[in-house]
Design a protein around this motif. Sequence first.
Motif, PDB file in Angstrom:
ATOM      1  N   MET A 184      40.537  -9.855  21.874  1.00 30.44           N
ATOM      2  CA  MET A 184      40.891 -11.063  22.629  1.00 30.44           C
ATOM      3  C   MET A 184      40.342 -10.950  24.056  1.00 30.44           C
ATOM      4  SD  MET A 184      44.624 -12.846  22.841  1.00 30.44           S
ATOM      5  CE  MET A 184      45.330 -11.748  24.038  1.00 30.44           C
ATOM      6  N   LYS A 185      39.682 -12.016  24.530  1.00 31.28           N
ATOM      7  CA  LYS A 185      39.070 -11.991  25.855  1.00 31.28           C
ATOM      8  C   LYS A 185      40.100 -12.333  26.934  1.00 31.28           C
ATOM      9  CE  LYS A 185      35.043 -11.786  26.356  1.00 31.28           C
ATOM     10  NZ  LYS A 185      34.321 -10.518  26.651  1.00 31.28           N
ATOM     11  N   ASN A 186      39.684 -12.104  28.216  1.00 28.48           N
ATOM     12  CA  ASN A 186      40.460 -12.524  29.395  1.00 28.48           C
ATOM     13  C   ASN A 186      41.892 -11.992  29.436  1.00 28.48           C
ATOM     14  OD1 ASN A 186      38.238 -13.983  30.339  1.00 28.48           O
ATOM     15  ND2 ASN A 186      38.776 -15.683  28.986  1.00 28.48           N
ATOM     16  N   ARG A 187      42.038 -10.709  29.145  1.00 31.82           N
ATOM     17  CA  ARG A 187      43.374 -10.102  29.248  1.00 31.82           C
ATOM     18  C   ARG A 187      43.728  -9.924  30.713  1.00 31.82           C
ATOM     19  NH1 ARG A 187      45.379  -7.375  24.374  1.00 31.82           N
ATOM     20  NH2 ARG A 187      43.753  -7.461  22.807  1.00 31.82           N
ATOM     21  N   PRO A 188      45.031  -9.716  31.016  1.00 32.56           N
ATOM     22  CA  PRO A 188      45.429  -9.526  32.416  1.00 32.56           C
ATOM     23  C   PRO A 188      44.741  -8.305  33.026  1.00 32.56           C
ATOM     24  CG  PRO A 188      47.339  -9.819  31.003  1.00 32.56           C
ATOM     25  CD  PRO A 188      46.159  -9.724  30.096  1.00 32.56           C
ATOM     26  N   PHE A 189      44.545  -8.351  34.359  1.00 32.53           N
ATOM     27  CA  PHE A 189      43.821  -7.303  35.075  1.00 32.53           C
ATOM     28  C   PHE A 189      44.440  -5.914  34.823  1.00 32.53           C
ATOM     29  CE2 PHE A 189      43.078  -4.882  39.060  1.00 32.53           C
ATOM     30  CZ  PHE A 189      41.700  -4.781  38.956  1.00 32.53           C
ATOM     31  N   GLY A 190      45.779  -5.838  34.924  1.00 33.94           N
ATOM     32  CA  GLY A 190      46.462  -4.552  34.750  1.00 33.94           C
ATOM     33  C   GLY A 190      46.188  -3.943  33.387  1.00 33.94           C
ATOM     34  N   GLU A 191      46.135  -4.822  32.382  1.00 36.51           N
ATOM     35  CA  GLU A 191      45.893  -4.332  31.022  1.00 36.51           C
ATOM     36  C   GLU A 191      44.463  -3.800  30.881  1.00 36.51           C
ATOM     37  OE1 GLU A 191      46.864  -5.895  26.519  1.00 36.51           O
ATOM     38  OE2 GLU A 191      47.074  -7.258  28.219  1.00 36.51           O
ATOM     39  N   ARG A 192      43.513  -4.489  31.535  1.00 39.51           N
ATOM     40  CA  ARG A 192      42.111  -4.041  31.461  1.00 39.51           C
ATOM     41  C   ARG A 192      41.934  -2.700  32.170  1.00 39.51           C
ATOM     42  NH1 ARG A 192      38.774  -8.366  33.826  1.00 39.51           N
ATOM     43  NH2 ARG A 192      40.657  -9.525  34.307  1.00 39.51           N
ATOM     44  N   ILE A 193      42.671  -2.519  33.297  1.00 42.93           N
ATOM     45  CA  ILE A 193      42.622  -1.223  33.987  1.00 42.93           C
ATOM     46  C   ILE A 193      43.154  -0.130  33.053  1.00 42.93           C
ATOM     47  CG2 ILE A 193      43.621   0.131  35.902  1.00 42.93           C
ATOM     48  CD1 ILE A 193      41.708  -1.798  37.021  1.00 42.93           C
ATOM     49  N   ARG A 194      44.230  -0.452  32.332  1.00 46.68           N
ATOM     50  CA  ARG A 194      44.820   0.538  31.421  1.00 46.68           C
ATOM     51  C   ARG A 194      43.816   0.905  30.320  1.00 46.68           C
ATOM     52  NH1 ARG A 194      47.898   0.267  27.137  1.00 46.68           N
ATOM     53  NH2 ARG A 194      48.131  -1.985  27.227  1.00 46.68           N
ATOM     54  N   PHE A 195      43.117  -0.080  29.772  1.00 48.31           N
ATOM     55  CA  PHE A 195      42.087   0.210  28.745  1.00 48.31           C
ATOM     56  C   PHE A 195      41.014   1.129  29.314  1.00 48.31           C
ATOM     57  CE2 PHE A 195      42.939  -4.180  26.685  1.00 48.31           C
ATOM     58  CZ  PHE A 195      43.920  -3.636  25.881  1.00 48.31           C
ATOM     59  N   ALA A 196      40.584   0.815  30.562  1.00 52.41           N
ATOM     60  CA  ALA A 196      39.514   1.606  31.181  1.00 52.41           C
ATOM     61  C   ALA A 196      39.971   3.053  31.387  1.00 52.41           C
ATOM     62  CB  ALA A 196      39.110   0.978  32.516  1.00 52.41           C
ATOM     63  N   LEU A 197      41.225   3.223  31.848  1.00 51.76           N
ATOM     64  CA  LEU A 197      41.735   4.590  32.059  1.00 51.76           C
ATOM     65  C   LEU A 197      41.864   5.324  30.734  1.00 51.76           C
ATOM     66  CD1 LEU A 197      44.387   3.952  34.870  1.00 51.76           C
ATOM     67  CD2 LEU A 197      42.146   5.048  35.089  1.00 51.76           C
ATOM     68  N   CYS A 198      42.243   4.582  29.672  1.00 52.94           N
ATOM     69  CA  CYS A 198      42.311   5.199  28.333  1.00 52.94           C
ATOM     70  C   CYS A 198      40.930   5.685  27.923  1.00 52.94           C
ATOM     71  CB  CYS A 198      42.813   4.188  27.298  1.00 52.94           C
ATOM     72  SG  CYS A 198      44.576   3.972  27.337  1.00 52.94           S
ATOM     73  N   GLY A 199      39.887   4.917  28.270  1.00 54.88           N
ATOM     74  CA  GLY A 199      38.517   5.314  27.939  1.00 54.88           C
ATOM     75  C   GLY A 199      38.133   6.599  28.644  1.00 54.88           C
ATOM     76  N   VAL A 200      38.501   6.713  29.925  1.00 53.41           N
ATOM     77  CA  VAL A 200      38.201   7.936  30.680  1.00 53.41           C
ATOM     78  C   VAL A 200      38.943   9.121  30.051  1.00 53.41           C
ATOM     79  CG1 VAL A 200      38.420   9.073  32.917  1.00 53.41           C
ATOM     80  CG2 VAL A 200      37.761   6.658  32.813  1.00 53.41           C
ATOM     81  N   LYS A 201      40.232   8.883  29.699  1.00 57.22           N
ATOM     82  CA  LYS A 201      41.031   9.964  29.086  1.00 57.22           C
ATOM     83  C   LYS A 201      40.430  10.390  27.737  1.00 57.22           C
ATOM     84  CE  LYS A 201      45.692  10.736  27.367  1.00 57.22           C
ATOM     85  NZ  LYS A 201      46.807   9.977  26.798  1.00 57.22           N
ATOM     86  N   GLU A 202      39.998   9.403  26.966  1.00 59.43           N
ATOM     87  CA  GLU A 202      39.400   9.678  25.649  1.00 59.43           C
ATOM     88  C   GLU A 202      38.151  10.556  25.807  1.00 59.43           C
ATOM     89  OE1 GLU A 202      40.103   9.311  21.791  1.00 59.43           O
ATOM     90  OE2 GLU A 202      41.066   7.794  23.044  1.00 59.43           O
ATOM     91  N   ALA A 203      37.281  10.175  26.761  1.00 56.98           N
ATOM     92  CA  ALA A 203      36.056  10.950  26.986  1.00 56.98           C
ATOM     93  C   ALA A 203      36.411  12.358  27.458  1.00 56.98           C
ATOM     94  CB  ALA A 203      35.174  10.248  28.018  1.00 56.98           C
ATOM     95  N   TRP A 204      37.422  12.477  28.310  1.00 57.80           N
ATOM     96  CA  TRP A 204      37.843  13.798  28.811  1.00 57.80           C
ATOM     97  C   TRP A 204      38.289  14.683  27.652  1.00 57.80           C
ATOM     98  CZ3 TRP A 204      37.607  16.045  33.596  1.00 57.80           C
ATOM     99  CH2 TRP A 204      38.316  17.233  33.756  1.00 57.80           C
ATOM    100  N   GLN A 205      39.022  14.077  26.688  1.00 59.83           N
ATOM    101  CA  GLN A 205      39.538  14.869  25.564  1.00 59.83           C
ATOM    102  C   GLN A 205      38.441  15.226  24.564  1.00 59.83           C
ATOM    103  OE1 GLN A 205      42.614  12.161  24.336  1.00 59.83           O
ATOM    104  NE2 GLN A 205      44.182  13.203  25.541  1.00 59.83           N
ATOM    105  N   ARG A 206      37.471  14.300  24.378  1.00 55.40           N
ATOM    106  CA  ARG A 206      36.467  14.509  23.320  1.00 55.40           C
ATOM    107  C   ARG A 206      35.230  15.260  23.773  1.00 55.40           C
ATOM    108  NH1 ARG A 206      35.357   9.341  19.711  1.00 55.40           N
ATOM    109  NH2 ARG A 206      37.444   8.539  19.366  1.00 55.40           N
ATOM    110  N   GLU A 207      34.832  15.075  25.041  1.00 50.37           N
ATOM    111  CA  GLU A 207      33.489  15.466  25.456  1.00 50.37           C
ATOM    112  C   GLU A 207      33.484  16.633  26.444  1.00 50.37           C
ATOM    113  OE1 GLU A 207      30.664  14.124  24.329  1.00 50.37           O
ATOM    114  OE2 GLU A 207      31.721  12.670  23.086  1.00 50.37           O
TER     115      GLU A 207
END
Length: 119
Positions: A1-24
């Motif tokens: 779903m597009k155009n989610r609230p800003f706070g939620e998008r920040i949370r997704f981005a931080l999850c991405g950083v955490k995911e890369a930290w754990q995997r790579e």
Amino acid sequence: MKNRPFGERIRFALCGVKEAWQRENSFRTQGVVAILVVVGLLALRIPLTWSAIVILAAALVLAMELTNAALEAMIDRLHPERHADIRAAKDMAAGSVFLASIAAVVVGLLMLFSLYSIW
Ligand SMILES: Nc1ncnc2c1ncn2[C@@H]1O[C@H](COP(=O)(O)OP(=O)(O)OP(=O)(O)O)[C@@H](O)[C@H]1O
């Protein structure tokens, strides 16, 4: 779903950083190097302009590594079989990290030459 609230998008981005930290491994290594660089900038009281340039260079390496890891994860999921185009795509993504890393090292050396008059 597009155009989610800003706070939620920040949370997704931080999850991405955490995911890369754990995997790579390479992302963890680059992250630790970036933290050490920031500590060095603060400890040596490097001028703000140089600090900004060095931090940008380090952030570029981390951003490229995140994009590389994202591409690898997606490619491996969508097309696990070997293929010349997959090899090319992964090699190009790795090339972007390599180029950013070279640039970051050059920026660091230029800063040292410039500040400590080694040149
Ligand atoms: N499906 C594939 N088809 C063809 N070549 C591939 C394929 N997967 C990987 N390769 C080749 O192997 C190299 C290493 O790929 P790999 O997915 O192991 O990434 P990596 O750079 O080792 O990253 P990491 O260790 O973070 O997973 C690629 O750069 C590419 O040359």
